[in-house]
Enzyme design. Structure first.
Site, PDB file in Angstrom:
ATOM      1  N   GLU A 108       0.841  -1.190   0.000  1.00 53.68           N
ATOM      2  CA  GLU A 108       0.000   0.000   0.000  1.00 53.68           C
ATOM      3  C   GLU A 108       0.879   1.244   0.000  1.00 53.68           C
ATOM      4  OE1 GLU A 108      -4.130  -1.249   1.967  1.00 53.68           O
ATOM      5  OE2 GLU A 108      -2.568  -0.940   3.452  1.00 53.68           O
ATOM      6  N   CYS A 125       3.787   8.722   0.665  1.00 53.22           N
ATOM      7  CA  CYS A 125       4.312   7.885   1.747  1.00 53.22           C
ATOM      8  C   CYS A 125       4.717   6.536   1.150  1.00 53.22           C
ATOM      9  CB  CYS A 125       3.195   7.730   2.776  1.00 53.22           C
ATOM     10  SG  CYS A 125       3.649   6.753   4.181  1.00 53.22           S
ATOM     11  N   CYS A 180       6.628  -5.984   7.846  1.00 50.50           N
ATOM     12  CA  CYS A 180       7.748  -5.443   8.636  1.00 50.50           C
ATOM     13  C   CYS A 180       8.113  -6.432   9.737  1.00 50.50           C
ATOM     14  CB  CYS A 180       7.348  -4.109   9.256  1.00 50.50           C
ATOM     15  SG  CYS A 180       8.687  -3.369  10.211  1.00 50.50           S
ATOM     16  N   CYS A 199       6.231  -3.813  16.034  1.00 51.44           N
ATOM     17  CA  CYS A 199       5.857  -2.892  17.114  1.00 51.44           C
ATOM     18  C   CYS A 199       4.442  -3.237  17.583  1.00 51.44           C
ATOM     19  CB  CYS A 199       5.918  -1.447  16.642  1.00 51.44           C
ATOM     20  SG  CYS A 199       7.590  -0.945  16.205  1.00 51.44           S
ATOM     21  N   CYS A 218       1.282  -1.435  15.846  1.00 50.99           N
ATOM     22  CA  CYS A 218       1.299  -1.149  14.400  1.00 50.99           C
ATOM     23  C   CYS A 218       0.645  -2.271  13.586  1.00 50.99           C
ATOM     24  CB  CYS A 218       2.743  -0.939  13.950  1.00 50.99           C
ATOM     25  SG  CYS A 218       2.917  -0.725  12.169  1.00 50.99           S
ATOM     26  N   CYS A 273      -1.046   6.762   9.293  1.00 49.91           N
ATOM     27  CA  CYS A 273       0.169   6.077   9.738  1.00 49.91           C
ATOM     28  C   CYS A 273      -0.174   4.816  10.502  1.00 49.91           C
ATOM     29  CB  CYS A 273       0.933   6.955  10.708  1.00 49.91           C
ATOM     30  SG  CYS A 273       1.795   8.247   9.915  1.00 49.91           S
TER      31      CYS A 273
HETATM   32  N1  SAH Z   1       9.056   1.634  10.232  1.00 49.97           N
HETATM   33  C1  SAH Z   1       9.376   2.988  10.290  1.00 49.97           C
HETATM   34  C2  SAH Z   1       8.624   3.823   9.274  1.00 49.97           C
HETATM   35  C3  SAH Z   1       7.186   3.476   9.048  1.00 49.97           C
HETATM   36  S1  SAH Z   1       6.051   3.767  10.338  1.00 49.97           S
HETATM   37  C4  SAH Z   1       9.142   3.527  11.673  1.00 49.97           C
HETATM   38  O1  SAH Z   1       8.585   2.832  12.504  1.00 49.97           O
HETATM   39  O2  SAH Z   1       9.579   4.644  11.918  1.00 49.97           O
HETATM   40  C5  SAH Z   1       5.773   5.521  10.255  1.00 49.97           C
HETATM   41  C6  SAH Z   1       5.292   6.133  11.574  1.00 49.97           C
HETATM   42  O3  SAH Z   1       3.951   5.749  11.894  1.00 49.97           O
HETATM   43  C7  SAH Z   1       6.142   5.667  12.744  1.00 49.97           C
HETATM   44  O4  SAH Z   1       6.462   6.713  13.607  1.00 49.97           O
HETATM   45  C8  SAH Z   1       5.219   4.663  13.375  1.00 49.97           C
HETATM   46  O5  SAH Z   1       5.588   4.397  14.662  1.00 49.97           O
HETATM   47  C9  SAH Z   1       3.878   5.331  13.223  1.00 49.97           C
HETATM   48  N2  SAH Z   1       2.733   4.440  13.459  1.00 49.97           N
HETATM   49  C10 SAH Z   1       2.675   3.098  13.366  1.00 49.97           C
HETATM   50  N3  SAH Z   1       1.442   2.632  13.683  1.00 49.97           N
HETATM   51  C11 SAH Z   1       0.702   3.729  13.992  1.00 49.97           C
HETATM   52  C12 SAH Z   1      -0.661   3.918  14.380  1.00 49.97           C
HETATM   53  N4  SAH Z   1      -1.495   2.892  14.477  1.00 49.97           N
HETATM   54  N5  SAH Z   1      -1.085   5.164  14.616  1.00 49.97           N
HETATM   55  C13 SAH Z   1      -0.255   6.225  14.453  1.00 49.97           C
HETATM   56  N6  SAH Z   1       1.031   6.112  14.071  1.00 49.97           N
HETATM   57  C14 SAH Z   1       1.511   4.881  13.836  1.00 49.97           C
HETATM   58 FE1  SF4 Z   2       7.627  -1.732  11.419  1.00 46.99          FE
HETATM   59 FE2  SF4 Z   2       5.318  -0.625  12.105  1.00 46.99          FE
HETATM   60 FE3  SF4 Z   2       7.302  -0.729  13.866  1.00 46.99          FE
HETATM   61 FE4  SF4 Z   2       7.508   0.939  11.770  1.00 46.99          FE
HETATM   62  S1  SF4 Z   2       6.005   1.064  13.417  1.00 46.99           S
HETATM   63  S2  SF4 Z   2       9.074  -0.472  12.559  1.00 46.99           S
HETATM   64  S3  SF4 Z   2       6.423  -0.267  10.223  1.00 46.99           S
HETATM   65  S4  SF4 Z   2       6.224  -2.505  12.971  1.00 46.99           S
END
Ligand code: SAH
Ligand code: SF4
Length: 356
Positions: free
Chosen positions: A95, A112, A119, A123, A126, A348
């Site tokens: 996406e 984006c 990934c 996290c 996420c 995000c």
């Molecule tokens: N993997 C990288 C880049 C992609 S995520 C990273 O983690 O930095 C981009 C941003 O969106 C990151 O700051 C991530 O923590 C945030 N993010 C992930 N899940 C989210 C959610 N459910 N709501 C808001 N931000 C989120």
């Molecule tokens: Fe991966 Fe999501 Fe963590 Fe970014 S926030 S490192 S995309 S698991």
């Protein structure tokens, strides 16, 4: 079309294309011509390259390929954000999101980019992380997201504006620094003045704290912005939210950030997701101020976008502002990220891998 055994031209820089032309017995300057067709004009076939001899166009059509990801579906949010479902050559799906910028909605967009299919960092909050990890993307698949989105936007909005995408953030699916070489190769393609010509200052890479990548980026001669997904001000909490913290605890992460600052003199941004009852107490604010203030960094607060299958909640707007004020009073430079595309799950962290 059978693309196996064909040479992939997308992802090659100008020099590589020139070398390729020499290799197939053509003059070097043909490489530059083809480079412009690929990155500056939205062609879908070699036959459209009108300044290339017919015979060479035919030969390229048989032996080479420019695989721009196909847009299978798109959803448009009420705020103008668009989410594209794209298919890659191996039929994996990713996406990609475009977000309207500033006033006069819809004139310019921020893109984006995804860097991996899924990934591996996982996290806790996420959606991408909870959908598993499939593979790294190659540089041509990242720059392909740019070309495909630009083409789609121009077509849908009937705008002949080659600069319709004015910003790129590497904040889609995946951890960019687990795919460092391909990500940086795609950045160099985006900023090449002979090609796409995006301003370096209009590019941001976001990492969850891959220390080796941060140090390597410090060595590149690049003016792009580095964003670090911090989300917690102490190791105990960060270990739970961002599992990569167990490998690189905050001490090591901050040391890498200091190294980056020393080398580049560029401010970094810390992203901080706001999770109700988890990381936004007064004590968290104090810890955060203590850690970040000496670095003169920006803090970008991200009110959590809820994910159906995960337990975390977005805090009330009162709590969001309360936390914001604590940080500002503590002397930090803080912004709150405006939510875009929430109604189409394009915000995000709401991107995930859809199996066919
Ligand atoms: N993997 C990288 C880049 C992609 S995520 C990273 O983690 O930095 C981009 C941003 O969106 C990151 O700051 C991530 O923590 C945030 N993010 C992930 N899940 C989210 C959610 N459910 N709501 C808001 N931000 C989120
Ligand atoms: Fe991966 Fe999501 Fe963590 Fe970014 S926030 S490192 S995309 S698991």
């Amino acid at each position: 079309m059978n693309t196996i055994n064909r040479t992939q031209l997308l992802g090659m820089n100008c020099k590589q294309l020139e070398d390729y032309m020499l290799q197939i017995g053509q003059p070097r300057y043909r490489g530059r011509q083809i480079y412009k067709w690929i990155y500056q004009k939205d062609i879908s076939s070699f036959y459209e390259m009108s300044d290339i001899p017919k015979e060479l166009r035919r030969q390229l059509d048989e032996t080479a390929v420019v695989s721009i990801p196909r847009v299978l579906k798109q959803r448009v949010s009420k705020d103008g954000t668009r989410k594209f479902l794209m298919e890659l050559e191996d039929r994996k799906r990713i996406e990609t999101v475009v977000i309207p910028q500033g006033e006069g909605r819809g004139s310019r967009y921020s893109l984006c980019i995804s860097t991996q299919v899924g990934c591996p960092i996982s996290c806790a909050f996420c959606a991408t992380g909870s959908s598993g990890y499939h593979r790294n993307l190659q540089s041509h698949e990242m720059v392909g997201q740019f070309l495909s989105s630009r083409r789609e936007l121009k077509k849908r909005l009937k705008k002949n504006d080659d600069n319709i995408i004015s910003n790129v953030v590497y904040m889609g699916m995946g951890e960019p620094f687990l795919n460092y070489d391909q990500v940086i190769a795609s950045v160099y393609l985006l900023i090449d003045p002979q090609g796409i010509n995006l301003g370096q200052r209009h590019i941001t890479i976001s990492t969850s704290g891959e220390v080796k990548g941060i140090k390597r980026l410090a060595e590149e001669d690049l003016q792009i912005t580095l964003a670090i997904s911090l989300h917690a001000p102490n190791d105990q909490l960060r270990d739970q939210l961002v599992p990569l913290n167990r490998k690189y605890p905050l001490g090591q992460l901050m040391e890498a950030v200091e190294y980056y600052l020393d080398k580049t003199n560029r401010r970094v941004t810390f992203e901080y997701i706001m999770l109700d009852d988890v990381n936004i107490s007064r004590e968290h604010a104090h810890e955060l101020i203590k850690m970040v203030k000496p670095l003169l960094a920006n803090i970008n607060l991200i009110p959590y976008n809820e994910v159906e299958t995960l337990p975390f909640k977005r805090p009330s707007s009162n709590k969001v502002w309360q936390f914001y004020h604590w940080l500002v009073e503590g002397g930090l430079n803080v912004t709150i990220r405006e939510e875009r595309g929430g109604d189409i799950e394009a915000a995000c962290g709401q991107l995930y891998v859809k199996e066919r």
